[in-house]
Design an enzyme around this catalytic site. Structure first.
Site, PDB file in Angstrom:
ATOM      1  N   LYS A  17     -11.502  -3.185  11.355  1.00  0.00           N
ATOM      2  CA  LYS A  17     -10.332  -2.789  12.149  1.00  0.00           C
ATOM      3  C   LYS A  17     -10.379  -3.453  13.533  1.00  0.00           C
ATOM      4  O   LYS A  17      -9.354  -3.905  14.049  1.00  0.00           O
ATOM      5  CB  LYS A  17     -10.261  -1.263  12.292  1.00  0.00           C
ATOM      6  CG  LYS A  17      -9.870  -0.536  11.015  1.00  0.00           C
ATOM      7  CD  LYS A  17      -8.447  -0.879  10.579  1.00  0.00           C
ATOM      8  CE  LYS A  17      -8.007  -0.115   9.357  1.00  0.00           C
ATOM      9  NZ  LYS A  17      -6.725  -0.574   8.820  1.00  0.00           N
ATOM     10  N   ILE A  34      -2.534  -7.694  -2.585  1.00  0.00           N
ATOM     11  CA  ILE A  34      -2.410  -8.330  -1.274  1.00  0.00           C
ATOM     12  C   ILE A  34      -3.300  -9.573  -1.142  1.00  0.00           C
ATOM     13  O   ILE A  34      -3.054 -10.452  -0.318  1.00  0.00           O
ATOM     14  CB  ILE A  34      -2.717  -7.299  -0.151  1.00  0.00           C
ATOM     15  CG1 ILE A  34      -2.473  -7.851   1.250  1.00  0.00           C
ATOM     16  CG2 ILE A  34      -4.130  -6.785  -0.241  1.00  0.00           C
ATOM     17  CD1 ILE A  34      -1.078  -8.192   1.520  1.00  0.00           C
ATOM     18  N   GLY A  65       0.858  -1.203   0.000  1.00  0.00           N
ATOM     19  CA  GLY A  65       0.000   0.000   0.000  1.00  0.00           C
ATOM     20  C   GLY A  65       0.879   1.231   0.000  1.00  0.00           C
ATOM     21  O   GLY A  65       0.500   2.282   0.511  1.00  0.00           O
ATOM     22  N   TYR A  96     -15.776  -0.554   7.983  1.00  0.00           N
ATOM     23  CA  TYR A  96     -14.348  -0.258   8.187  1.00  0.00           C
ATOM     24  C   TYR A  96     -13.987  -0.440   9.665  1.00  0.00           C
ATOM     25  O   TYR A  96     -12.996  -1.107   9.995  1.00  0.00           O
ATOM     26  CB  TYR A  96     -14.107   1.181   7.727  1.00  0.00           C
ATOM     27  CG  TYR A  96     -12.727   1.740   7.960  1.00  0.00           C
ATOM     28  CD1 TYR A  96     -11.611   1.214   7.320  1.00  0.00           C
ATOM     29  CD2 TYR A  96     -12.543   2.851   8.797  1.00  0.00           C
ATOM     30  CE1 TYR A  96     -10.343   1.774   7.507  1.00  0.00           C
ATOM     31  CE2 TYR A  96     -11.290   3.411   8.990  1.00  0.00           C
ATOM     32  CZ  TYR A  96     -10.195   2.867   8.345  1.00  0.00           C
ATOM     33  OH  TYR A  96      -8.943   3.421   8.531  1.00  0.00           O
ATOM     34  N   GLY A 139      -0.116   4.920  -1.239  1.00  0.00           N
ATOM     35  CA  GLY A 139      -1.230   5.598  -0.577  1.00  0.00           C
ATOM     36  C   GLY A 139      -0.785   6.782   0.267  1.00  0.00           C
ATOM     37  O   GLY A 139       0.396   7.152   0.300  1.00  0.00           O
TER      38      GLY A 139
HETATM   39  P1  NAD Z   1      -4.836   4.940   1.068  1.00  0.00           P
HETATM   40  O1  NAD Z   1      -6.178   4.546   0.548  1.00  0.00           O
HETATM   41  O2  NAD Z   1      -4.319   6.296   0.784  1.00  0.00           O
HETATM   42  O3  NAD Z   1      -3.746   3.888   0.600  1.00  0.00           O
HETATM   43  C1  NAD Z   1      -3.979   2.515   0.552  1.00  0.00           C
HETATM   44  C2  NAD Z   1      -3.142   1.943  -0.573  1.00  0.00           C
HETATM   45  O4  NAD Z   1      -3.409   0.536  -0.634  1.00  0.00           O
HETATM   46  C3  NAD Z   1      -3.490   2.530  -1.954  1.00  0.00           C
HETATM   47  O5  NAD Z   1      -2.333   3.024  -2.597  1.00  0.00           O
HETATM   48  C4  NAD Z   1      -4.092   1.361  -2.705  1.00  0.00           C
HETATM   49  O6  NAD Z   1      -3.795   1.361  -4.082  1.00  0.00           O
HETATM   50  C5  NAD Z   1      -3.448   0.175  -2.006  1.00  0.00           C
HETATM   51  N1  NAD Z   1      -4.240  -1.055  -2.168  1.00  0.00           N
HETATM   52  C6  NAD Z   1      -5.585  -1.174  -2.159  1.00  0.00           C
HETATM   53  N2  NAD Z   1      -5.935  -2.439  -2.394  1.00  0.00           N
HETATM   54  C7  NAD Z   1      -4.788  -3.142  -2.548  1.00  0.00           C
HETATM   55  C8  NAD Z   1      -4.499  -4.493  -2.819  1.00  0.00           C
HETATM   56  N3  NAD Z   1      -5.478  -5.398  -3.006  1.00  0.00           N
HETATM   57  N4  NAD Z   1      -3.202  -4.878  -2.899  1.00  0.00           N
HETATM   58  C9  NAD Z   1      -2.204  -3.971  -2.751  1.00  0.00           C
HETATM   59  N5  NAD Z   1      -2.421  -2.665  -2.500  1.00  0.00           N
HETATM   60  C10 NAD Z   1      -3.695  -2.254  -2.401  1.00  0.00           C
HETATM   61  O7  NAD Z   1      -4.887   4.678   2.651  1.00  0.00           O
HETATM   62  P2  NAD Z   1      -3.987   5.351   3.787  1.00  0.00           P
HETATM   63  O8  NAD Z   1      -4.708   6.539   4.258  1.00  0.00           O
HETATM   64  O9  NAD Z   1      -2.596   5.444   3.356  1.00  0.00           O
HETATM   65  O10 NAD Z   1      -4.151   4.247   4.926  1.00  0.00           O
HETATM   66  C11 NAD Z   1      -3.203   3.242   5.146  1.00  0.00           C
HETATM   67  C12 NAD Z   1      -3.642   2.446   6.356  1.00  0.00           C
HETATM   68  O11 NAD Z   1      -3.756   3.317   7.486  1.00  0.00           O
HETATM   69  C13 NAD Z   1      -5.010   1.767   6.209  1.00  0.00           C
HETATM   70  O12 NAD Z   1      -4.994   0.549   6.895  1.00  0.00           O
HETATM   71  C14 NAD Z   1      -5.929   2.729   6.907  1.00  0.00           C
HETATM   72  O13 NAD Z   1      -7.067   2.075   7.400  1.00  0.00           O
HETATM   73  C15 NAD Z   1      -5.057   3.215   8.035  1.00  0.00           C
HETATM   74  N6  NAD Z   1      -5.501   4.497   8.566  1.00  0.00           N
HETATM   75  C16 NAD Z   1      -5.410   5.624   7.807  1.00  0.00           C
HETATM   76  C17 NAD Z   1      -5.846   6.833   8.327  1.00  0.00           C
HETATM   77  C18 NAD Z   1      -5.758   8.110   7.541  1.00  0.00           C
HETATM   78  O14 NAD Z   1      -6.273   9.143   7.991  1.00  0.00           O
HETATM   79  N7  NAD Z   1      -5.109   8.122   6.383  1.00  0.00           N
HETATM   80  C19 NAD Z   1      -6.379   6.880   9.620  1.00  0.00           C
HETATM   81  C20 NAD Z   1      -6.497   5.704  10.345  1.00  0.00           C
HETATM   82  C21 NAD Z   1      -6.019   4.518   9.816  1.00  0.00           C
HETATM   83  C1  AKB Z   2     -11.116   7.581   7.683  1.00  0.00           C
HETATM   84  O1  AKB Z   2     -11.650   8.702   7.812  1.00  0.00           O
HETATM   85  O2  AKB Z   2     -11.692   6.571   7.263  1.00  0.00           O
HETATM   86  C2  AKB Z   2      -9.680   7.447   8.128  1.00  0.00           C
HETATM   87  C3  AKB Z   2      -9.616   6.942   9.531  1.00  0.00           C
HETATM   88  C4  AKB Z   2      -9.826   7.873  10.656  1.00  0.00           C
HETATM   89  O3  AKB Z   2      -9.428   5.773   9.744  1.00  0.00           O
HETATM   90  N1  AKB Z   2      -9.021   8.693   7.961  1.00  0.00           N
END
Ligand code: NAD
Ligand code: AKB
Length: 318
Positions: free
Chosen positions: A150, A57, A12, A146, A15
């Site tokens: 989690k 994945i 990922g 979601y 992302g």
């Molecule tokens: P994002 O959506 O920006 O990035 C996720 C990446 O995973 C993307 O680049 C996507 O192409 C890739 N992906 C999706 N399906 C896939 C697959 N089958 N195989 C390989 N890659 C795949 O998400 P993010 O914001 O970078 O979040 C990363 C992690 O952090 C996640 O688990 C998310 O739940 C967690 N998280 C994020 C936030 C936030 O605010 N960004 C907050 C809480 C938790």
């Molecule tokens: C979302 O809004 O889904 C994420 C998170 C708080 O997990 N940024």
């Protein structure tokens, strides 16, 4: 130094978090020792800084082969479907978020990987959790797919640690704000969009109402928290589900006021959509004292410090 022996896989990596975490890990372990993997194409900011592979994945066999061929010792699993996108396709969100994690945990157990990182979220909390200073252990009844994925994932991590000794570590990130890479379908995404629109349009229409307070964090703090957690001695990691993590808490009205200190003509309007119900189900602030006590967590950025840095970097990038 143990860092030299490690070979890291970030899944990922293109992302919002993946880009910045990959770059930070490459500084620690060396570009060639951190493999970026994603379903989508390599993010431009990663190009030239280290190897990239195209990976789904859900394809456990391909993942296993990659880990063996590349002698991977640590995995950071970031691939997931976030809260707002998850509500549009609950089956897909459940499937990807659960099976992706189980694939990684299984291979980590079979191949005795040194460490696994997998993020959880404040989305585990639901309407029955305390709204203010939500503690590490409390009533947890998530209402989004979601959040359910989690919370289930946290207990799979705990299970693989207790039953098989997999050293898997996790943080419940709040909403993350960054200027390098765009957010991917969350409820907290407004707090990134607002900075772009403030600079480009001098106005922003918020999809959350003006007094919707949510826990948030600036990306540099989130990256530092992740690395500090992963580098902490094993005996300090006492929570094997996922740690509460707190940075700041603000509403759309407050972030707008913070931007107006730099762009006085900026205006905000409000048109809540389906994401309002998700936001309303989450706590407004988080108690992260367990993370602070166990491995010394301390955030650096507050709202005004983040606004200054976001506007400076977004302006410089234009
Ligand atoms: P994002 O959506 O920006 O990035 C996720 C990446 O995973 C993307 O680049 C996507 O192409 C890739 N992906 C999706 N399906 C896939 C697959 N089958 N195989 C390989 N890659 C795949 O998400 P993010 O914001 O970078 O979040 C990363 C992690 O952090 C996640 O688990 C998310 O739940 C967690 N998280 C994020 C936030 C936030 O605010 N960004 C907050 C809480 C938790
Ligand atoms: C979302 O809004 O889904 C994420 C998170 C708080 O997990 N940024």
């Amino acid at each position: 130094m143990s860092a030299i022996k490690e070979k890291v896989l970030v899944i990922g990596a293109s992302g919002q978090i993946g880009v910045e975490l990959t770059l930070a890990l490459r500084k620690i372990y060396g570009g060639a020792n951190v493999i970026a993997a994603d379903l989508r194409e390599e993010n431009d900011l990663l190009k030239g800084s280290g190897p990239y592979v195209s990976l789904d994945i859900m394809n456990k066999e391909m993942l296993h082969v990659l880990i063996l061929r590349q002698n991977i010792t640590q995995i950071y699993l970031l691939a997931a479907i976030l809260s707002a996108t998850g509500e549009k396709n609950p089956n897909l969100a459940w499937h990807l978020n659960m099976q992706g994690l189980l694939n990684v945990l299984d291979i980590a157990r079979e191949e005795n990987l040194h460490k696994v990182y997998w993020p959880s979220s404040i989305a585990v909390f639901g309407p029955t959790s305390p709204k203010q200073n939500c503690p590490q252990q409390t009533i947890i009844e998530p209402t989004t797919v979601y959040g359910i994925s989690k919370y289930a994932g946290e207990f799979w991590c705990n299970y693989y640690f207790n039953r098989y000794g997999v050293d898997v570590r996790s943080l419940r990130y709040p909403g993350l704000i960054s200027y390098k890479s765009a957010p991917g379908g969350g409820t907290t995404d407004y707090a990134v969009e607002i900075y772009h629109d403030a600079l480009e349009e001098k106005s922003y229409e918020s999809f959350l109402s003006e007094d919707t307070y949510l826990p948030m964090m600036y990306m540099p703090d989130a990256i530092r928290a992740t690395i500090e957690l992963m580098e902490a001695p094993k005996e300090k990691i006492k929570v094997r589900t996922s740690y509460n993590l707190s940075g700041m808490s603000f509403s759309p009205k407050e972030i707008a006021a913070s931007i107006q200190k730099h762009i006085p003509e900026f205006t905000i309007s409000y048109k809540p959509d389906s994401r309002q119900a998700i936001a309303d189900s989450w706590p407004q602030s988080i108690d992260d004292s367990v993370a602070r006590n166990d491995w010394g967590w301390k955030p650096e950025f507050d709202l005004n410090g983040m606004t200054e840095d976001m506007l400076k970097n977004l302006t410089a990038g234009k």
